[in-house]
Write a protein that holds these residues in place. Structure first.
Motif, PDB file in Angstrom:
ATOM      1  N   LEU A  40      58.003  71.341 125.217  1.00  0.00           N
ATOM      2  CA  LEU A  40      58.295  70.798 126.388  1.00  0.00           C
ATOM      3  C   LEU A  40      57.141  70.650 127.305  1.00  0.00           C
ATOM      4  N   LYS A  41      56.909  69.165 127.698  1.00  0.00           N
ATOM      5  CA  LYS A  41      55.749  69.190 128.617  1.00  0.00           C
ATOM      6  C   LYS A  41      55.447  69.977 129.649  1.00  0.00           C
ATOM      7  N   GLU A  42      56.699  70.031 130.442  1.00  0.00           N
ATOM      8  CA  GLU A  42      56.633  70.676 131.762  1.00  0.00           C
ATOM      9  C   GLU A  42      56.146  72.076 131.682  1.00  0.00           C
ATOM     10  N   ARG A  43      56.575  72.725 130.520  1.00  0.00           N
ATOM     11  CA  ARG A  43      56.169  74.136 130.223  1.00  0.00           C
ATOM     12  C   ARG A  43      54.765  74.285 129.825  1.00  0.00           C
ATOM     13  N   LEU A  44      54.187  73.090 128.838  1.00  0.00           N
ATOM     14  CA  LEU A  44      52.869  73.360 128.733  1.00  0.00           C
ATOM     15  C   LEU A  44      51.787  73.012 129.895  1.00  0.00           C
ATOM     16  N   GLN A  45      52.225  72.085 130.668  1.00  0.00           N
ATOM     17  CA  GLN A  45      51.499  71.716 131.834  1.00  0.00           C
ATOM     18  C   GLN A  45      51.529  72.533 133.093  1.00  0.00           C
ATOM     19  N   LEU A  46      52.279  73.484 132.974  1.00  0.00           N
ATOM     20  CA  LEU A  46      52.266  74.346 133.893  1.00  0.00           C
ATOM     21  C   LEU A  46      50.925  75.401 134.164  1.00  0.00           C
ATOM     22  N   PRO A 101      62.855  84.326 135.338  1.00  0.00           N
ATOM     23  CA  PRO A 101      62.022  83.547 136.288  1.00  0.00           C
ATOM     24  C   PRO A 101      61.342  82.376 135.821  1.00  0.00           C
ATOM     25  N   MET A 102      61.213  82.374 134.425  1.00  0.00           N
ATOM     26  CA  MET A 102      60.370  81.360 133.736  1.00  0.00           C
ATOM     27  C   MET A 102      61.331  80.054 133.769  1.00  0.00           C
ATOM     28  N   MET A 103      62.774  80.272 133.501  1.00  0.00           N
ATOM     29  CA  MET A 103      63.411  78.980 133.820  1.00  0.00           C
ATOM     30  C   MET A 103      63.427  78.565 135.002  1.00  0.00           C
ATOM     31  N   ALA A 104      63.487  79.325 135.987  1.00  0.00           N
ATOM     32  CA  ALA A 104      63.351  78.561 137.620  1.00  0.00           C
ATOM     33  C   ALA A 104      62.201  77.986 137.563  1.00  0.00           C
ATOM     34  N   GLU A 105      60.989  78.494 137.244  1.00  0.00           N
ATOM     35  CA  GLU A 105      59.823  77.799 137.394  1.00  0.00           C
ATOM     36  C   GLU A 105      59.843  76.543 136.581  1.00  0.00           C
ATOM     37  N   LEU A 106      60.393  76.308 135.358  1.00  0.00           N
ATOM     38  CA  LEU A 106      60.417  75.009 134.688  1.00  0.00           C
ATOM     39  C   LEU A 106      61.357  74.160 135.270  1.00  0.00           C
ATOM     40  N   GLU A 107      62.358  74.563 135.807  1.00  0.00           N
ATOM     41  CA  GLU A 107      63.384  73.738 136.495  1.00  0.00           C
ATOM     42  C   GLU A 107      62.874  73.075 137.547  1.00  0.00           C
ATOM     43  N   ARG A 108      61.989  73.935 138.657  1.00  0.00           N
ATOM     44  CA  ARG A 108      61.269  73.296 140.043  1.00  0.00           C
ATOM     45  C   ARG A 108      60.162  72.148 139.361  1.00  0.00           C
ATOM     46  N   GLU A 109      59.427  72.419 138.198  1.00  0.00           N
ATOM     47  CA  GLU A 109      58.697  71.522 137.539  1.00  0.00           C
ATOM     48  C   GLU A 109      59.219  70.209 137.304  1.00  0.00           C
ATOM     49  N   ARG A 110      60.448  70.526 136.316  1.00  0.00           N
ATOM     50  CA  ARG A 110      61.124  69.250 135.791  1.00  0.00           C
ATOM     51  C   ARG A 110      61.559  68.467 137.003  1.00  0.00           C
ATOM     52  N   ARG A 111      61.910  69.019 138.066  1.00  0.00           N
ATOM     53  CA  ARG A 111      62.406  68.328 139.425  1.00  0.00           C
ATOM     54  C   ARG A 111      61.156  67.515 139.884  1.00  0.00           C
ATOM     55  N   ARG A 112      60.153  68.167 140.028  1.00  0.00           N
ATOM     56  CA  ARG A 112      58.911  67.676 140.733  1.00  0.00           C
ATOM     57  C   ARG A 112      58.572  66.269 139.869  1.00  0.00           C
ATOM     58  N   ALA A 113      58.338  66.614 138.445  1.00  0.00           N
ATOM     59  CA  ALA A 113      58.108  65.374 137.534  1.00  0.00           C
ATOM     60  C   ALA A 113      58.980  64.406 137.693  1.00  0.00           C
ATOM     61  N   SER A 146      38.525  72.629 128.680  1.00  0.00           N
ATOM     62  CA  SER A 146      38.664  73.569 129.744  1.00  0.00           C
ATOM     63  C   SER A 146      39.852  74.275 130.007  1.00  0.00           C
ATOM     64  N   ASP A 147      41.026  73.760 129.265  1.00  0.00           N
ATOM     65  CA  ASP A 147      42.418  74.433 129.075  1.00  0.00           C
ATOM     66  C   ASP A 147      42.272  75.315 128.114  1.00  0.00           C
ATOM     67  N   GLN A 148      41.475  75.450 127.001  1.00  0.00           N
ATOM     68  CA  GLN A 148      41.526  76.478 125.874  1.00  0.00           C
ATOM     69  C   GLN A 148      41.870  77.901 126.475  1.00  0.00           C
ATOM     70  N   GLU A 149      40.906  78.100 127.149  1.00  0.00           N
ATOM     71  CA  GLU A 149      41.026  79.626 127.805  1.00  0.00           C
ATOM     72  C   GLU A 149      42.231  79.871 128.173  1.00  0.00           C
ATOM     73  N   SER A 150      43.127  79.026 129.186  1.00  0.00           N
ATOM     74  CA  SER A 150      44.378  79.074 129.647  1.00  0.00           C
ATOM     75  C   SER A 150      45.487  79.338 128.613  1.00  0.00           C
ATOM     76  N   LEU A 151      45.247  78.353 127.620  1.00  0.00           N
ATOM     77  CA  LEU A 151      46.175  78.448 126.388  1.00  0.00           C
ATOM     78  C   LEU A 151      46.108  79.591 125.654  1.00  0.00           C
TER      79      LEU A 151
END
Length: 181
Positions: free
Chosen positions: A17-23, A162-174, A79-84
């Motif tokens: 899920l794009k929104e999950r990875l891009q968090l 909490p992760m589901m709420a965070e994903l929903e917010r991100e999906r709405r923003r997208a 630059s995102d490898q460490e975060s991943l």
């Protein structure tokens, strides 16, 4: 000429899920859909410790002759490898990064992916499986593979995540960003 500042990452779990990875990995862009031959998708917990984030087993892959795992190849900035790695709990030994060959239309790609260490099988929470399904839908993984995902038994966890709420917010923003364009 290939950009040496990027790498390819094969996602098969919640990072479909794009929104999950891009968090935490904003540079991630879809490169293609691909399949990993002779592996199967399984769910579990590192050394049997349940995921606080997902309240159930999480996805990993294991070698299995004749099986296949479908996923998304993402192109990401180095630059995102460490975060991943951090997201995949590499530093605490939960997952190990590996380079595997995946097949896509007419070619093989070498991609970074992650395999759980000391996996103790456990069913996923319904919410975690829902995120995987949303990613499979979003990226048009083959219908027969999505059918297999739908058939996975969950642990029936019904509490808050909490992760589901965070994903929903991100999906709405997208969606709002899309609507503004």
């Amino acid at each position: 000429m290939e950009d040496v500042q990027t790498f390819l990452y094969f996602a098969y779990g919640s990072n479909l899920l794009k929104e999950r990875l891009q968090l935490k990995n904003p540079s991630a862009t879809v490169h293609c859909v691909a399949r990993l031959k002779d592996y199967k998708l399984v769910f579990g917990n590192h050394k049997g410790f349940a995921s606080d984030r997902w309240r159930g087993g999480v996805a990993t892959i294991e070698h299995s002759q004749g099986d296949e795992v479908w996923g998304v190849v993402w192109r990401m900035n180095m630059s995102d490898q460490e975060s991943l790695d951090s997201q995949e709990n590499v530093m605490v030994g939960a997952y190990s990064p590996v380079e595997l060959l995946v097949k896509t239309k007419g070619q093989e790609l070498s991609c970074r992916t992650y395999i759980m260490n000391s996996c103790v099988y456990a069913p996923p929470s319904p919410q975690y499986l829902q995120v995987i399904m949303m990613g499979a839908e979003q990226n048009s993984l083959p219908e027969d593979y999505r059918e297999k995902l739908r058939a996975i038994k969950t642990n029936m966890y019904e509490g808050p995540l909490p992760m589901m709420a965070e994903l929903e917010r991100e999906r709405r923003r997208a969606k709002e960003r899309e609507d503004c364009q």
